[in-house]
Design an enzyme around this catalytic site. Structure first.
Site, short mmCIF file in Angstrom:
data_model
loop_
_atom_site.label_atom_id
_atom_site.label_comp_id
_atom_site.label_asym_id
_atom_site.label_seq_id
_atom_site.Cartn_x
_atom_site.Cartn_y
_atom_site.Cartn_z
N SER A 147 1.87 9.42 -1.34
CA SER A 147 0.69 9.60 -0.49
C SER A 147 1.03 10.54 0.66
O SER A 147 2.19 10.59 1.10
CB SER A 147 0.22 8.26 0.08
OG SER A 147 -0.80 8.45 1.05
N TYR A 160 1.14 0.34 5.37
CA TYR A 160 1.05 0.95 4.05
C TYR A 160 1.83 2.26 4.02
O TYR A 160 2.61 2.51 3.08
CB TYR A 160 -0.42 1.20 3.69
CG TYR A 160 -0.61 2.10 2.50
CD1 TYR A 160 -0.38 1.64 1.22
CD2 TYR A 160 -1.04 3.42 2.66
CE1 TYR A 160 -0.55 2.46 0.12
CE2 TYR A 160 -1.22 4.24 1.57
CZ TYR A 160 -0.98 3.77 0.30
OH TYR A 160 -1.15 4.59 -0.78
#
Length: 252
Positions: A147, A160
């Site tokens: 990500s 996260y």
């Protein structure tokens, strides 16, 4: 199927993993589609029936010891040894360091970091053994979906994001460890993707739609799948090892 590559894709029940599975099957690969929801995997197999490749749905928990080995063994029994492994399974967690739900931290780390570490180790061990046997004559690919928040710190989504930072370092370390055997370990870093990920993780819908209004059109899972296919299609001596893709209007 004997002349086509064989793949394992985790997180295949939805979103990016599902799109990658579909893309590889359309390209003629045999794909073991892994995920937690057997019903969704069955639906995917039915949806892709009649494509040039084939799907073997296999439900299970990536956090369970030995599951990666089971997936690779299933692929070999069905079509022959896999030469592609795509680690797409993962989950999100909204909130800041102060505001996120601490009760979910352990599960987040187990799914997004420890499970991926086990997958990388198990898959690389199998691929290394195969490469040593054939002298690295065949290219083998391990692709990990990371990500952009694993590269650029986000105060709004740091717990996260920290799992992705950790995974990104593993990918590069493993790449260095196995590249001499023609095993390519690739990191794909998507920005905002419109999929079921945000809803499943409990992100605020109004916030996400605000992001879409400011940065959209957002990516869709098929955009990521197309990039994965492009990486796999490179000649054996060419490795695109780290790719970031964002919506054109996404700033960070």
């Amino acid at each position: 199927m004997s002349q086509q590559r064989v793949a394992v894709v985790t997180g295949a029940t939805s979103g990016i993993g599902r799109a990658i599975t579909g893309r590889l099957v359309q390209e003629g690969m045999g794909v073991v589609a892994a995920g937690r929801r057997a019903g969704r995997l069955g639906e995917l197999a039915e949806e892709l029936a009649g494509q040039p490749g084939a799907v073997l749905p296999l439900a299970g928990e990536m956090t369970q010891p030995g599951h990666t080995e089971e997936l690779l063994a299933a692929a070999e029994r069905e079509w022959g040894a896999a030469s592609v492994f795509v680690a797409s399974a993962g989950r999100g967690l909204p909130g800041t360091v102060l505001g996120s739900d601490a009760a979910q931290w352990r599960e987040l780390l187990e799914v997004n970091y420890l499970a991926v570490l086990h997958q990388l180790r198990a898959c690389a061990a199998v691929f290394t053994k195969q490469a040593e046997a054939d002298g690295g004559s065949q290219v083998r690919d391990i692709v990990v979906i990371g990500s952009t928040v694993g590269r650029q710190v986000s105060a709004a989504n740091p717990v996260y994001g920290s799992t992705k930072f950790a995974v990104h370092s593993l990918v590069e370390a493993l790449r260095q460890e196995v590249c001499a055997l023609n095993i390519r370990v690739t990191l794909i870093e998507p920005g905002f993707v419109r999929s079921g990920f945000q809803e499943a993780a409990g992100y605020d819908t109004a916030w996400f739609e605000g992001v879409a209004a400011a940065s959209g059109p957002l990516l869709v899972p098929e955009d990521v799948a197309e990039v994965v296919q492009f990486v796999l299609d490179r000649p054996k001596h060419v490795h695109l090892d780290d790719i970031r893709l964002r919506p054109t209007r996404q700033k960070a």
